[in-house]
Every structure is written in C-alpha cells, then in structure tokens.
Design a protein around this motif. Structure first.
Motif, mmCIF file in Angstrom:
data_model
loop_
_atom_site.group_PDB
_atom_site.id
_atom_site.type_symbol
_atom_site.label_atom_id
_atom_site.label_comp_id
_atom_site.label_asym_id
_atom_site.label_seq_id
_atom_site.Cartn_x
_atom_site.Cartn_y
_atom_site.Cartn_z
ATOM 1 N N GLU A 97 17.146 61.209 43.147
ATOM 2 C CA GLU A 97 16.021 61.685 42.338
ATOM 3 C C GLU A 97 15.188 60.514 41.833
ATOM 4 N N THR A 119 11.321 59.926 42.856
ATOM 5 C CA THR A 119 10.322 59.797 41.798
ATOM 6 C C THR A 119 9.484 58.534 41.990
ATOM 7 N N ASP A 140 7.177 58.621 44.947
ATOM 8 C CA ASP A 140 6.013 59.473 44.688
ATOM 9 C C ASP A 140 5.013 58.799 43.751
ATOM 10 N N HIS A 193 5.706 57.815 40.649
ATOM 11 C CA HIS A 193 5.948 58.217 39.265
ATOM 12 C C HIS A 193 7.056 57.361 38.655
ATOM 13 N N HIS A 228 10.382 57.298 36.038
ATOM 14 C CA HIS A 228 11.387 58.071 35.319
ATOM 15 C C HIS A 228 11.819 57.402 34.023
#
Length: 486
Positions: A59, A63, A66, A68, A70
C-alpha cells in the motif's frame, strides 16, 4: 545499470563525481519509506533525479507510485513527492533485490527496535542487507541511516554483505550517516538544518559518503574517524537527552517537598550557558530516546550505572503521574479506584501521529489497573485502540469527570473551555495550561508556576488553587525536550 557510474573507488575528481551524482548517473535505492525514509528518498530524488524507494508494504508503494504521500504532518512533503514522481525522478517498489540490482548507492533507513529482553533487534536491518547483497556490485556504496549499536557496520553489515554478495570486503563501501531528523520538520532537517555526520568502514567509504551528503545537504558535512564513531555519535545524542531528562524528572519530584516551582528554577538556572537542564515531563516517548540507551546497555561490559538509573527514572514517570493524581483526589476525599479520569493526548508528541513508547499509554494502563474509569481524547489517534474510552474534543463538556491528566498538549486542546467544565482535579504533567479563573484544582508535575511555597496561599497537598501565572515562555510548554523524541 546501463550508463551508471560508481562513487566508491572512483578516480574521477570529486567535482566531477558530484556532477555525475546530481545528473542521475548514479542510481540510488532508499530502503524504508516510513516517516523518516520517505522524506529522505524525496530529497535524494530532488538532488540526484534517480531514486527507487523500497518498502515491504504494497500500500505504501502504491501510494508513492501514484504521487501521493502516506506520511502526515510533514510540511511540503506531499508536494515534493508528487513533483518528483511526476518528473520520473522517484519511483517505489516492494522488490528490494531488483532495486539493488540497478542502484549504485544503497541507503538503509529502517527501524532498529528492541526484543523482549531489550536487546537491539537487527532483523529488519539484516533483511534489507540481504536484499542489497543480492544486487551489490563492485564500486557500490551502502549507507546506513538506521540508528545502530556502535560497531554494527564494521562487525555485522560489511561481513554480511561480503558473504552474501560474493564480493571482497574492499570491493564496495559501507558508511554510517545518522539521520538527524525531527517529526514535523523532516524536509528542513534532511536538506541541512544540522551538520551531517559521516563515517565509513574505511577511508574510501568515508570519502564517497562525504561526496554524497555534500550534494544532498546545504550544511557542513562532518567526517569522523570511522563508522563506529559515527554510530556512537547518534546513540550518544539520545543517551545524553535521556539522562538529562531523567535528572529533570528527578528534580521535578522535589517540588512538593521544597514548596517551589522546579520548572521555574530550571528555567532560571538555564540562564547560564553551562547549565542546560531539559524540561521535566510524564515520561520519555518516541522511537529514539527510550530505545537508544539499550544499544549500549545490552552490548557493553561497562555497567553504565548512570544511564541505567536515568532510564529507570524515566520509565517510572507515568506511575508517578498517577500517584500524584491519586494524592490529589485523596485530598478532596475521592479515590482513584472510583474516579472517572480523562487523559488528554495519547501520542508521544503534540501534532505527531505516533504513539510508540508514549508515556500516555502507560498512564492509561496504570489508571485502569487501579480501577479508574479512563476516557481519552486525542485529535490524531483513536483512544479505544490504547485502552481508553474515546471522547471527542467537542463533547468533553457533555460529560462529568472527577479528574483530567494532560500528558500530550496538542494545540487543539487550546479550544477546551475549561471554565465551562464541572470542577475537577487536573494534573498538568506538562505545565501547558493556564486555568486561572476556573474552579478546577490543578496540580503541575514540577510545582506551581508562580514558585510560591504552600504556606503562601496554595494548598499544602501540592494543589495550586489556580493562583499560578502562565509560564514566562508560553512556547516552552510545548518544547520537545521534556521527554519527547526528535
């Protein structure tokens, strides 16, 4: 590895090596994309333009790929990750060996925790080392930023890398460069807020790592004699703070007996540059200070009695806080076993979504063990996950509590209208509140902030009836050295 070049063992001029590094010709792999690893990978990406971040959590990898972030609470990190991914300068993967195969610089920044016996647990670092060894080539440079027991690079990492890769120990470099990064200011710190310490297992490792961090950091790079010295620098920094906080906490416990504000005495003593006492607090939390003393205590023959004593003093502070609360409740004919208690703040630092070793968790556990009905409020984490009944900040006024304990003074708590709450005992373990004008009975861990003895108007049981004045330095109430990690 087409077109890539190595820094370790290079005969090129160092200016040319820096030029190659910043042009993307020296691929970098950063192993560990946690709250310190992702900022480090992002700064490596903006500096070198060619970084692969490695993490075991799919994950996290998805993330980052993409564009992004976390990791929360790090100003500027969202934008930096997005920009670097969009520009093709940063990517992420769970495949450590594949990342190692294409990299020439390998940066390890994964946690070193303690096992059940409080010995350093190197299993995560060793697992990453296996991945690095699978793709290690002559001329590669391995840099550990994970905090390690002194001697680990020399006695563990280098031999392990050589054994697993089949290379001779002089065919690749190994250096230790301690991260000096605080939660909430990670980008500022990685980019050069503090001087960067580097030390290699040989002179060439030190030289190559110096080239890397000279490009990465705007501050000075401080080469030390060897990797073990660099490892000791990081551990010593943590031990110093733990011992200093232990002293401050021991002094704070004299407040009632002396009838003074120990915090005022500490602040005044610190007017002299040779005196730098830290702030007292309810304990020591975070992923650094409570752990690093054991990197020495569990490996050295020297008994290190001072370090052990400080660790014990800090470990028992949550129980001291609950003892003070029990005494305060007894003074008004209440018993902690029948009390409803609100614990304010469960994270180890204000504004940081991290609870590792937070003293608040021990406060909650101690209260529960003594029979109290424990509620908790924290803007960043769910108190129910840590043994406390959750209460929303805006709903505090809808309930009646016998007592409240301030452990972690989040800024959001400034919105609490204490004057509108029913009278209760308040133990302020951080001296963070100004409750003048209310009916609450307040106990501050280090004594009342006006410094008056009990005979001068405050209660002899140590409860100051809200006659105290705010700290001369309001910002000081949230300084991080009172038991918090950086």
């Amino acid at each position: 590895m087409d077109g890539s070049v190595a820094l370790y063992g290079s005969s090129r001029a160092e200016d040319r090596q820096r030029e190659l590094l910043t042009s993307g010709r020296v691929p970098v792999a950063v192993y560990g994309l946690g709250k310190m690893g992702l900022p480090l990978a992002a700064v490596y990406a903006e500096t070198t333009g060619n970084v692969t971040g490695v993490d075991v959590d799919p994950e996290v990898v998805e993330t980052v790929d993409d564009g992004h972030c976390h990791v929360v609470g790090e100003p500027g990190l969202d934008d930096l990750v997005a920009d670097q991914v969009a520009a093709g300068r940063l990517e992420a993967t769970t495949d450590g060996p594949a990342a190692a195969e294409r990299a020439r610089i390998h940066v390890v920044i994964v946690p070193t925790l303690l096992d059940d016996r409080r010995d350093p647990d190197l299993s995560t670092v060793e697992a990453v080392t296996d991945d690095v060894a699978a793709g290690l080539d002559p001329g590669d440079l391995v840099i550990a930023e994970s905090t390690l027991p002194p001697g680990t690079c020399r006695d563990v990492l280098r031999p392990h890398l050589a054994s697993e890769s089949g290379l001779g120990p002089d065919e690749f470099g190994v250096a230790f460069c301690p991260e000096r990064t605080s939660s909430g200011t990670a980008l500022r710190d990685v980019r050069g807020h503090y001087p960067k310490v580097v030390g290699g297992v040989d002179d060439e490792s030190t030289r190559a790592a110096t080239v890397v961090y000279d490009a990465l950091s705007s501050n000075d790079v401080h080469p030390v004699s060897d990797a073990t010295t660099a490892e000791a620098v990081k551990v010593f920094e943590g031990v110093y703070r733990d011992v200093n906080i232990g002293l401050a906490n021991e002094l704070a416990r004299l407040a009632d007996e002396l009838g003074i504000s120990v915090r005022e005495a500490i602040e005044t003593a610190n007017d002299l540059p040779m005196c730098q006492l830290h702030d007292p607090g309810p304990g020591v939390g975070g992923h650094c200070i409570p752990y690093y003393p054991y990197f020495l205590l569990s490996t050295m023959d020297e008994p290190m009695r001072l370090t052990r004593t400080a660790r014990a003093v800090n470990d028992e502070m949550p129980a001291v806080v609950v003892d003070r609360l029990a005494d305060a409740l007894a003074a008004v004919d209440d018993d902690v076993s029948d009390a409803s208690v609100l614990v304010l703040g469960l994270t180890y630092r204000p504004g940081v979504e991290e609870t590792r070793a937070s003293p608040a968790l021990d406060v909650v556990a101690e209260l529960s063990e003594r029979g109290a009905d424990v509620a908790g409020v924290d803007p960043l984490v769910d108190p129910s996950e840590y043994g406390a009944r959750p209460v929303a900040l805006e709903e505090i006024g809808e309930e009646s509590f016998d007592a409240a304990v301030v452990v972690t003074p989040h800024e959001e708590f400034d919105r609490i209208e204490w004057g509108a709450l029913e009278s209760m005992v308040v133990v302020d373990a951080r001296d963070a509140l100004d409750l003048s004008g209310t009916d609450h009975r307040v106990y501050t861990l280090a004594g009342s902030t006006d410094g008056r003895p009990p005979s001068d108007g405050s209660d002899a049981d140590g409860l100051d009836r809200i006659s105290s004045t705010p700290s001369p330095d309001p910002a000081g109430a949230r300084r991080t050295d009172g038991g918090d990690d950086v």
